[in-house]
Design a protein around this motif. Sequence first.
Motif, PDB file in Angstrom:
ATOM      1  N   VAL A 127       0.881  -1.169   0.000  1.00  0.00           N
ATOM      2  CA  VAL A 127       0.000   0.000   0.000  1.00  0.00           C
ATOM      3  C   VAL A 127       0.917   1.218   0.000  1.00  0.00           C
ATOM      4  N   ASN A 128       0.972   1.880  -1.137  1.00  0.00           N
ATOM      5  CA  ASN A 128       1.891   2.987  -1.361  1.00  0.00           C
ATOM      6  C   ASN A 128       1.163   4.307  -1.125  1.00  0.00           C
ATOM      7  N   ILE A 129       1.691   5.155  -0.250  1.00  0.00           N
ATOM      8  CA  ILE A 129       1.024   6.404   0.109  1.00  0.00           C
ATOM      9  C   ILE A 129       1.717   7.566  -0.594  1.00  0.00           C
ATOM     10  N   THR A 130       0.962   8.306  -1.405  1.00  0.00           N
ATOM     11  CA  THR A 130       1.524   9.509  -2.022  1.00  0.00           C
ATOM     12  C   THR A 130       0.810  10.740  -1.453  1.00  0.00           C
ATOM     13  N   SER A 131       0.109  11.506  -2.279  1.00  0.00           N
ATOM     14  CA  SER A 131      -0.475  12.759  -1.784  1.00  0.00           C
ATOM     15  C   SER A 131      -1.462  13.296  -2.802  1.00  0.00           C
ATOM     16  N   ASP A 132      -2.415  14.119  -2.321  1.00  0.00           N
ATOM     17  CA  ASP A 132      -3.294  14.814  -3.264  1.00  0.00           C
ATOM     18  C   ASP A 132      -2.499  15.782  -4.138  1.00  0.00           C
ATOM     19  N   LYS A 133      -1.336  16.213  -3.644  1.00  0.00           N
ATOM     20  CA  LYS A 133      -0.511  17.159  -4.403  1.00  0.00           C
ATOM     21  C   LYS A 133       0.169  16.508  -5.599  1.00  0.00           C
ATOM     22  N   ALA A 134       0.013  15.187  -5.747  1.00  0.00           N
ATOM     23  CA  ALA A 134       0.596  14.496  -6.894  1.00  0.00           C
ATOM     24  C   ALA A 134      -0.127  14.849  -8.191  1.00  0.00           C
ATOM     25  N   TYR A 135      -1.360  15.322  -8.096  1.00  0.00           N
ATOM     26  CA  TYR A 135      -2.127  15.668  -9.299  1.00  0.00           C
ATOM     27  C   TYR A 135      -1.601  16.946  -9.949  1.00  0.00           C
ATOM     28  N   GLU A 136      -1.746  17.028 -11.256  1.00  0.00           N
ATOM     29  CA  GLU A 136      -1.486  18.274 -11.961  1.00  0.00           C
ATOM     30  C   GLU A 136      -2.601  19.247 -11.585  1.00  0.00           C
ATOM     31  N   ASN A 137      -2.274  20.206 -10.742  1.00  0.00           N
ATOM     32  CA  ASN A 137      -3.299  21.058 -10.133  1.00  0.00           C
ATOM     33  C   ASN A 137      -3.647  22.239 -11.028  1.00  0.00           C
ATOM     34  N   LYS A 138      -4.878  22.241 -11.549  1.00  0.00           N
ATOM     35  CA  LYS A 138      -5.362  23.331 -12.400  1.00  0.00           C
ATOM     36  C   LYS A 138      -6.150  24.360 -11.581  1.00  0.00           C
ATOM     37  N   GLU A 139      -6.240  24.115 -10.274  1.00  0.00           N
ATOM     38  CA  GLU A 139      -6.947  25.000  -9.340  1.00  0.00           C
ATOM     39  C   GLU A 139      -8.391  25.252  -9.770  1.00  0.00           C
TER      40      GLU A 139
END
Length: 366
Positions: A127-139
Amino acid sequence: MENLFSKIYKDKTVLVTGHTGFKGSWLSFWLHKMGAKVIGYSLETPTNPSHIELLALDIISIIGDIRDLDKLNEVFDEYKPDIVFHLAAQPLVRLSYENPIETYETNVIGTLKVFEACRKHNLKVIVNITSDKAYENKEWIWGYRENDPMGGYDPYSSSKGCADLLASSYRNSYFNLKEYKKTHNTLLATCRAGNVIGGGDWAKDRLITDIMVSVSLNKKVSIRNPYATRPWEHVLEPLSGYLHIGQKLLEEKKEFAQAWNFGPSDEGSITVEEVVKNVKKHWNKIDYEINKDSNQFHEAKLLKLDCSKAHIKLKWKDVWDSDTTFEKTVKWYKAYYEEDKKVLTQKDLESYITDAKAKNIEWAIK
């Protein structure tokens, strides 16, 4: 607690990388309470005070670097874990600007070496934990879905996007679901969560931590980005999701070996200034000032997750609303600072489980 998650964790050997960190310490505590044999692997305790040290858990704690493949292999050889929860990371945006090389080495190459150790030892579940910040954030105002592209403006976010792509590559190349039980026996899932808060976090540059430390010193807290909107959730929320995914994969349900979002309901996405006003309701000593810095590094102003997939396929949902989340968090720190370092972790976990059962959430009742 042993009955949670269909009793799957009782007597299992569970390796938690990053167990000395905030989320890792809470996860280790919960696993230990469910009867798991917890093997922690991490750098030295990153903060003082330290949640993991306050808990004084009877677990095996190994000080090591995830970039050290030889040491990782030694740990796998000796303890033969059934499942790995990979949380070890350089988790701070500001520090990633100051030290991008260490950030990428830890979050990308470190993750690569964890996967290689898992592959060599034919591990059952990752179970690999990354982050919501991994997405290309278009705001934009919509939440990001699991099939949206990875990205990352700052080095930290980018490194997490890279780690997510790495996991996808390993799932395709080495842990392909079509070849499961034929050429390999490993299931790999990746989990992404929003801004996680709760008692016991003393890491730098985190809003709640800054507030609680400031009030303990009778100082005003300086708010640098008051209008940034984030999905705030209690640490137990994503952990319940990680554990539920781990359960499904340990049960060899390969359809769950994919990416998952674990974030709060829409009402949990509020601005930084609203957060400060909310926590102040629970500790009137809290005081703050707005101190915008025109020279500060870039930070996203809007970021939220779409968790429909987890709601529908996993029957997961958040247990505590934002008011309860902030109340529990503030009371944890208030007890620590005003009641001779009293620790409410056990109480909060028991309360969370009781509330999850009352909501008939699957992991708590089956």
